[in-house]
Design a protein around this motif. Sequence first.
Motif, PDB file in Angstrom:
ATOM      1  N   ALA A 170       0.875  -1.170   0.000  1.00  0.00           N
ATOM      2  CA  ALA A 170       0.000   0.000   0.000  1.00  0.00           C
ATOM      3  C   ALA A 170       0.914   1.221   0.000  1.00  0.00           C
ATOM      4  CB  ALA A 170      -0.917   0.009   1.219  1.00  0.00           C
ATOM      5  N   TRP A 171       0.344   2.391  -0.196  1.00  0.00           N
ATOM      6  CA  TRP A 171       1.110   3.630  -0.212  1.00  0.00           C
ATOM      7  C   TRP A 171       0.950   4.377   1.101  1.00  0.00           C
ATOM      8  CZ3 TRP A 171       4.501   4.367  -4.067  1.00  0.00           C
ATOM      9  CH2 TRP A 171       4.298   3.667  -5.267  1.00  0.00           C
ATOM     10  N   ARG A 172       1.951   5.148   1.447  1.00  0.00           N
ATOM     11  CA  ARG A 172       1.906   5.929   2.678  1.00  0.00           C
ATOM     12  C   ARG A 172       0.728   6.892   2.673  1.00  0.00           C
ATOM     13  NH1 ARG A 172       7.232   8.912   5.310  1.00  0.00           N
ATOM     14  NH2 ARG A 172       6.385   9.193   7.424  1.00  0.00           N
ATOM     15  N   SER A 173       0.313   7.326   1.512  1.00  0.00           N
ATOM     16  CA  SER A 173      -0.842   8.227   1.407  1.00  0.00           C
ATOM     17  C   SER A 173      -2.140   7.552   1.844  1.00  0.00           C
ATOM     18  CB  SER A 173      -0.979   8.748  -0.024  1.00  0.00           C
ATOM     19  OG  SER A 173      -1.093   7.674  -0.948  1.00  0.00           O
ATOM     20  N   ASP A 174      -2.131   6.217   1.950  1.00  0.00           N
ATOM     21  CA  ASP A 174      -3.307   5.485   2.416  1.00  0.00           C
ATOM     22  C   ASP A 174      -3.369   5.407   3.938  1.00  0.00           C
ATOM     23  OD1 ASP A 174      -4.214   4.770  -0.235  1.00  0.00           O
ATOM     24  OD2 ASP A 174      -2.562   3.325  -0.299  1.00  0.00           O
ATOM     25  N   VAL A 175      -2.348   5.924   4.613  1.00  0.00           N
ATOM     26  CA  VAL A 175      -2.302   5.921   6.080  1.00  0.00           C
ATOM     27  C   VAL A 175      -3.094   7.124   6.595  1.00  0.00           C
ATOM     28  CG1 VAL A 175      -0.813   6.108   8.103  1.00  0.00           C
ATOM     29  CG2 VAL A 175      -0.091   4.723   6.138  1.00  0.00           C
ATOM     30  N   ALA A 176      -4.091   6.857   7.432  1.00  0.00           N
ATOM     31  CA  ALA A 176      -4.920   7.939   7.978  1.00  0.00           C
ATOM     32  C   ALA A 176      -4.287   8.581   9.197  1.00  0.00           C
ATOM     33  CB  ALA A 176      -6.309   7.404   8.334  1.00  0.00           C
TER      34      ALA A 176
END
Length: 246
Positions: A170-176
């Motif tokens: 997954a991408w770090r941008s998917d981390v909330a």
Amino acid sequence: MDGMTKAQVDKAEGRDFALGAGPKRPRDAATLMLLDRKGDDILVLMGRRHSSHAFMPGKFVFPGGRTDPSDSRIPVTDSLFPEEEAKLIGTVARGSAARARAIALSAIRETYEEAGLLIGQKGPFATGKADWQGFVEHGVQPSLKPLRFIARAITPPGRVRRFDTRFLSAWRSDVAVELPDGGPTNELEELMWLPLPEARQADIPAITKTILEELEQRLAQDPLLRPGGPVPFYRMIRKRFVREIL
């Protein structure tokens, strides 16, 4: 590692795994290769396992661990893409969609527990399961949509622990939410974001290096990691380590 004999694999991994006699059935497991872009580089999150661990002591690895079947009952805001779900279902006994869902969710849970990174979307979330209370406390609804199935590998026979591991990304941008002090467990130390070439040169198990090479090849062909890409599968057949495509 494709085509190596069992003796060659044992030698290559002699410092990675504690050897042990007797047949052991591989346990379902999942690990997450969390990626980030920095200029022209793609970075991957890795952490060092404590030297006291019997499985890969002192090695840099991705967050991950054994699958908890009850994770399949955790509510999510978005499901896996159908192409990704179908490939995961094809890796589990009797084609169980629930088991495949549990595998994917265990990668998200372990990434929170070991690295303090909560993948999903901000919003109210409720569950009574103790392992997921971090998502409740920080108001994150888990999401499976960001996950991509990158590779699968089964630990060869003759190890004290064996796992049937699905390598997801997954991408770090998917981390909330990113917790500044890391996750609640002490499974990993020295968490680092490493450019992929540097990650391959770190103190990592042989199979991890192989999977990183697979990831780099996939990114070269598909920088966005769109759903449904080819998934290499590494396992021992007739005392030879082989690579297949799922």
